[in-house]
Design a protein around this motif. Sequence first.
Motif, PDB file in Angstrom:
ATOM      1  N   LEU A  31     -25.807 -25.953 -25.317  1.00  0.00           N
ATOM      2  CA  LEU A  31     -27.007 -25.414 -24.690  1.00  0.00           C
ATOM      3  C   LEU A  31     -27.968 -26.483 -24.180  1.00  0.00           C
ATOM      4  CD1 LEU A  31     -27.710 -22.589 -27.280  1.00  0.00           C
ATOM      5  CD2 LEU A  31     -27.169 -22.217 -24.855  1.00  0.00           C
ATOM      6  N   PHE A  32     -27.959 -27.659 -24.801  1.00  0.00           N
ATOM      7  CA  PHE A  32     -28.989 -28.658 -24.524  1.00  0.00           C
ATOM      8  C   PHE A  32     -28.390 -30.031 -24.249  1.00  0.00           C
ATOM      9  CE2 PHE A  32     -30.840 -25.732 -27.796  1.00  0.00           C
ATOM     10  CZ  PHE A  32     -31.688 -25.048 -26.940  1.00  0.00           C
ATOM     11  N   ALA A  33     -29.189 -30.860 -23.610  1.00  0.00           N
ATOM     12  CA  ALA A  33     -28.883 -32.292 -23.488  1.00  0.00           C
ATOM     13  C   ALA A  33     -29.760 -33.043 -24.479  1.00  0.00           C
ATOM     14  CB  ALA A  33     -29.173 -32.773 -22.068  1.00  0.00           C
ATOM     15  N   PRO A  34     -29.265 -34.121 -25.072  1.00  0.00           N
ATOM     16  CA  PRO A  34     -30.082 -34.850 -26.047  1.00  0.00           C
ATOM     17  C   PRO A  34     -31.263 -35.546 -25.384  1.00  0.00           C
ATOM     18  CG  PRO A  34     -28.041 -36.027 -25.604  1.00  0.00           C
ATOM     19  CD  PRO A  34     -27.910 -34.708 -24.923  1.00  0.00           C
ATOM     20  N   GLY A  35     -32.371 -35.619 -26.106  1.00  0.00           N
ATOM     21  CA  GLY A  35     -33.535 -36.332 -25.615  1.00  0.00           C
ATOM     22  C   GLY A  35     -33.259 -37.814 -25.459  1.00  0.00           C
ATOM     23  N   GLY A  49     -24.328 -29.456 -34.078  1.00  0.00           N
ATOM     24  CA  GLY A  49     -23.293 -28.447 -33.946  1.00  0.00           C
ATOM     25  C   GLY A  49     -22.940 -28.089 -32.518  1.00  0.00           C
ATOM     26  N   PRO A  50     -21.902 -27.265 -32.368  1.00  0.00           N
ATOM     27  CA  PRO A  50     -21.413 -26.947 -31.023  1.00  0.00           C
ATOM     28  C   PRO A  50     -22.385 -26.129 -30.184  1.00  0.00           C
ATOM     29  CG  PRO A  50     -20.214 -25.703 -32.710  1.00  0.00           C
ATOM     30  CD  PRO A  50     -21.030 -26.720 -33.423  1.00  0.00           C
ATOM     31  N   ASP A  51     -23.149 -25.224 -30.800  1.00  0.00           N
ATOM     32  CA  ASP A  51     -24.075 -24.408 -30.010  1.00  0.00           C
ATOM     33  C   ASP A  51     -25.137 -25.268 -29.343  1.00  0.00           C
ATOM     34  OD1 ASP A  51     -23.027 -21.780 -30.419  1.00  0.00           O
ATOM     35  OD2 ASP A  51     -23.867 -21.770 -32.433  1.00  0.00           O
ATOM     36  N   GLU A  52     -25.795 -26.124 -30.115  1.00  0.00           N
ATOM     37  CA  GLU A  52     -26.846 -26.961 -29.537  1.00  0.00           C
ATOM     38  C   GLU A  52     -26.280 -27.909 -28.491  1.00  0.00           C
ATOM     39  OE1 GLU A  52     -29.476 -28.901 -32.239  1.00  0.00           O
ATOM     40  OE2 GLU A  52     -29.798 -27.093 -33.440  1.00  0.00           O
ATOM     41  N   HIS A 106     -31.596 -18.529 -31.627  1.00  0.00           N
ATOM     42  CA  HIS A 106     -30.518 -17.539 -31.598  1.00  0.00           C
ATOM     43  C   HIS A 106     -29.623 -17.865 -30.415  1.00  0.00           C
ATOM     44  CE1 HIS A 106     -28.669 -13.444 -31.265  1.00  0.00           C
ATOM     45  NE2 HIS A 106     -28.643 -13.619 -32.573  1.00  0.00           N
ATOM     46  N   PRO A 107     -28.614 -18.730 -30.605  1.00  0.00           N
ATOM     47  CA  PRO A 107     -27.809 -19.200 -29.476  1.00  0.00           C
ATOM     48  C   PRO A 107     -27.237 -18.109 -28.584  1.00  0.00           C
ATOM     49  CG  PRO A 107     -27.373 -20.552 -31.385  1.00  0.00           C
ATOM     50  CD  PRO A 107     -28.266 -19.436 -31.861  1.00  0.00           C
ATOM     51  N   PRO A 108     -26.752 -16.960 -29.104  1.00  0.00           N
ATOM     52  CA  PRO A 108     -26.236 -15.947 -28.171  1.00  0.00           C
ATOM     53  C   PRO A 108     -27.279 -15.477 -27.162  1.00  0.00           C
ATOM     54  CG  PRO A 108     -25.497 -15.475 -30.401  1.00  0.00           C
ATOM     55  CD  PRO A 108     -26.520 -16.571 -30.509  1.00  0.00           C
ATOM     56  N   THR A 109     -28.519 -15.332 -27.592  1.00  0.00           N
ATOM     57  CA  THR A 109     -29.570 -14.893 -26.678  1.00  0.00           C
ATOM     58  C   THR A 109     -29.920 -15.991 -25.681  1.00  0.00           C
ATOM     59  OG1 THR A 109     -30.481 -13.395 -28.339  1.00  0.00           O
ATOM     60  CG2 THR A 109     -31.934 -14.040 -26.547  1.00  0.00           C
ATOM     61  N   LEU A 110     -29.999 -17.233 -26.135  1.00  0.00           N
ATOM     62  CA  LEU A 110     -30.272 -18.344 -25.221  1.00  0.00           C
ATOM     63  C   LEU A 110     -29.177 -18.464 -24.170  1.00  0.00           C
ATOM     64  CD1 LEU A 110     -31.396 -20.962 -27.885  1.00  0.00           C
ATOM     65  CD2 LEU A 110     -32.863 -19.909 -26.166  1.00  0.00           C
TER      66      LEU A 110
END
Length: 271
Positions: free
Chosen positions: A126-130, A120-123, A43-47
């Motif tokens: 929020l994150f860096a790729p492995g 997508g834009p949210d991931e 749930h990107p908004p919560t993260l």
Amino acid sequence: MQAEPVPGDLTGNAATAARLVHRAADAGAAVVVLPELFLPAYHPPTLRADPDGTYLAADETRRVADARLDPLATAARDRGVVVVVGAAVRHHDGRPACASLVVDRAGGIAAAYDKQHLWGPDENELFAPGRRGATLAVDGWRLGLGVCYDGCFPEHGRAAAASGAHGYLCPSGYVVGSEHRRDLYYAARALDNTMYVVFANAVGGAEPWRFNGGAAVYDPEGRPLVRGGDSGEAVLVAVLDPAELAATRAAHSMLRDRLADQGEARTVLGG
């Protein structure tokens, strides 16, 4: 597994995961796979709003120590199973990852793999790729680790198979409307690489993050051994058979026959 986590409730979701681990162990499971980002919920908004409450800290050895995960660690230890579960992780260098945690049979927890292909834009926000792949070794089996969108890339599963993997474990988060792709990608990765594929997915949630289940275990020819419905919690257990794996790889020899150099593509014009 397919199950519904509560956005932001890491403590409650860990307890749900522990309950499901007990159900799976009762059915004979040795390895349990739960969905992508199951611990904080996908749930990107919560993260985005509560990183302190939803991200887990990993030290320089990738170990995770957090009391909120104690029920899950205890379940793994008491039942003698290995658990793979999705989490948001902050590494010791500050790098955020959409990770697969592995809980071992002693209850130790590590951020074993970071999702390499972010969707997508949210991931991507929020994150860096492995940075590399990972393989889990359990009872003589080598199980490559992927997360959701990783399984959309044939090269990712092939890299696992090329490193000796017998199976491929993919915690995922497929939303309603993606059923065709959900059921095609992971069956294809199984057949591409003549290996077992375990696909876990969330269910429930609110639009646009409403998930569609369909958790499955595919045999090395891409046939579902077990499959969940599009909704509702389910614990699906299948046996990975080394004789079946060997027979399939003997009959379908793509891993042996693939060319090291496919050659440069060229355009051929008809006249």
